[in-house]
Design a protein around this motif. Sequence first.
Motif: not given
Length: 55
Positions: A33-40
């Motif tokens: 979730n943290v990774y996806q938030t950062t990518v977005n």
Amino acid sequence: MTDRDNGDNSAIKGKTASNAAGDDNMVTQVLRNVYQTTVNEDIPAEMLDLLSKLD
């Protein structure tokens, strides 16, 4: 020392192993979730400006 202190209680060991697997799954999900938030996230304009100066 108690059974819990020296690790001889198999019921505690089994529960700990089960909880560890659940904790691993939770950590994995949180990291995804943290990774996806950062990518977005949008790239700040200042960063884009600096990058354009490198070209």
